[in-house]
Design a protein around this motif. Structure first.
Motif, PDB file in Angstrom:
ATOM      1  N   ASN A  29       0.821  -1.199   0.000  1.00 53.47           N
ATOM      2  CA  ASN A  29       0.000   0.000   0.000  1.00 53.47           C
ATOM      3  C   ASN A  29       0.859   1.255   0.000  1.00 53.47           C
ATOM      4  OD1 ASN A  29      -2.707  -1.176   0.317  1.00 53.47           O
ATOM      5  ND2 ASN A  29      -1.859  -1.943   2.229  1.00 53.47           N
ATOM      6  N   CYS A  30       0.378   2.254  -0.676  1.00 51.47           N
ATOM      7  CA  CYS A  30       0.957   3.588  -0.632  1.00 51.47           C
ATOM      8  C   CYS A  30      -0.214   4.528  -0.371  1.00 51.47           C
ATOM      9  CB  CYS A  30       1.671   3.928  -1.935  1.00 51.47           C
ATOM     10  SG  CYS A  30       2.432   5.555  -1.914  1.00 51.47           S
ATOM     11  N   PRO A  31      -0.583   4.725   0.892  1.00 47.85           N
ATOM     12  CA  PRO A  31      -1.774   5.510   1.211  1.00 47.85           C
ATOM     13  C   PRO A  31      -1.559   7.005   0.954  1.00 47.85           C
ATOM     14  CG  PRO A  31      -0.616   4.909   3.203  1.00 47.85           C
ATOM     15  CD  PRO A  31       0.091   4.215   2.069  1.00 47.85           C
ATOM     16  N   ALA A  32      -2.635   7.748   1.038  1.00 54.65           N
ATOM     17  CA  ALA A  32      -2.579   9.199   0.826  1.00 54.65           C
ATOM     18  C   ALA A  32      -1.559   9.847   1.759  1.00 54.65           C
ATOM     19  CB  ALA A  32      -3.961   9.811   1.021  1.00 54.65           C
ATOM     20  N   SER A  33      -1.412   9.316   2.961  1.00 51.62           N
ATOM     21  CA  SER A  33      -0.428   9.885   3.895  1.00 51.62           C
ATOM     22  C   SER A  33       0.991   9.776   3.329  1.00 51.62           C
ATOM     23  CB  SER A  33      -0.514   9.193   5.253  1.00 51.62           C
ATOM     24  OG  SER A  33      -0.256   7.806   5.121  1.00 51.62           O
ATOM     25  N   CYS A  34       1.221   8.803   2.487  1.00 51.51           N
ATOM     26  CA  CYS A  34       2.519   8.636   1.828  1.00 51.51           C
ATOM     27  C   CYS A  34       2.680   9.632   0.688  1.00 51.51           C
ATOM     28  CB  CYS A  34       2.650   7.208   1.316  1.00 51.51           C
ATOM     29  SG  CYS A  34       4.112   6.907   0.311  1.00 51.51           S
ATOM     30  N   THR A  35       1.694   9.692  -0.195  1.00 54.16           N
ATOM     31  CA  THR A  35       1.818  10.577  -1.353  1.00 54.16           C
ATOM     32  C   THR A  35       1.733  12.046  -0.965  1.00 54.16           C
ATOM     33  OG1 THR A  35      -0.535  10.296  -1.849  1.00 54.16           O
ATOM     34  CG2 THR A  35       1.021   8.871  -3.021  1.00 54.16           C
ATOM     35  N   ARG A  36       1.128  12.372   0.165  1.00 47.94           N
ATOM     36  CA  ARG A  36       1.105  13.767   0.623  1.00 47.94           C
ATOM     37  C   ARG A  36       2.511  14.286   0.892  1.00 47.94           C
ATOM     38  NH1 ARG A  36      -2.907  12.332   4.354  1.00 47.94           N
ATOM     39  NH2 ARG A  36      -4.883  12.429   3.315  1.00 47.94           N
ATOM     40  N   GLN A  37       3.424  13.392   1.213  1.00 44.81           N
ATOM     41  CA  GLN A  37       4.808  13.790   1.490  1.00 44.81           C
ATOM     42  C   GLN A  37       5.511  14.312   0.238  1.00 44.81           C
ATOM     43  OE1 GLN A  37       7.053  10.881   3.751  1.00 44.81           O
ATOM     44  NE2 GLN A  37       5.166  10.106   4.662  1.00 44.81           N
TER      45      GLN A  37
END
Length: 114
Positions: free
Chosen positions: A71-79
């Motif tokens: 998984n690459c959740p939104a919390s990851c891509t927000r970075q």
């Protein structure tokens, strides 16, 4: 990457698949690199997800069918600091698997498999 003077090096990583470990195999491919000091309106790059070394984090893969989810959740891509547009999905597993796909979600809803 936003300033031309910030670019100091380029790393080129060729990736060859030689499952038979053929000794002395010679590759004759290459690439052409174009450079311009003029910044483009859009940048492109690679966001590699899942298991980049196709080694399942060092664990032995089970024989037969199995399922591995990354998984690459939104919390990851927000970075990343800004929105991105995904225009291609590429799966990578050599001969280790039978089926692989990327599934994108937004607000908990699947946008489809690629």
């Amino acid at each position: 990457w936003s300033k031309p003077e910030s670019f100091r090096a380029l790393l080129v990583d060729y990736h060859f698949h030689n499952p038979d470990n053929t000794a002395g195999a010679i590759d004759s491919s290459g690439f052409v690199l174009y450079y311009t000091p003029t910044l483009r309106k859009y940048e492109a790059g690679i966001l590699q997800l899942a298991d980049p070394t196709v080694r399942e984090r060092g664990t032995k893969l089970m024989r037969g069918l199995s399922k591995h989810v990354y998984n690459c959740p939104a919390s990851c891509t927000r970075q990343l600091g800004h929105p991105i547009t995904v225009y291609q999905s590429q799966t990578h597993m050599h001969g280790f698997g039978h089926q692989m796909y990327t599934e994108q979600f937004r607000a908990g809803q699947s946008l489809g498999r690629h």
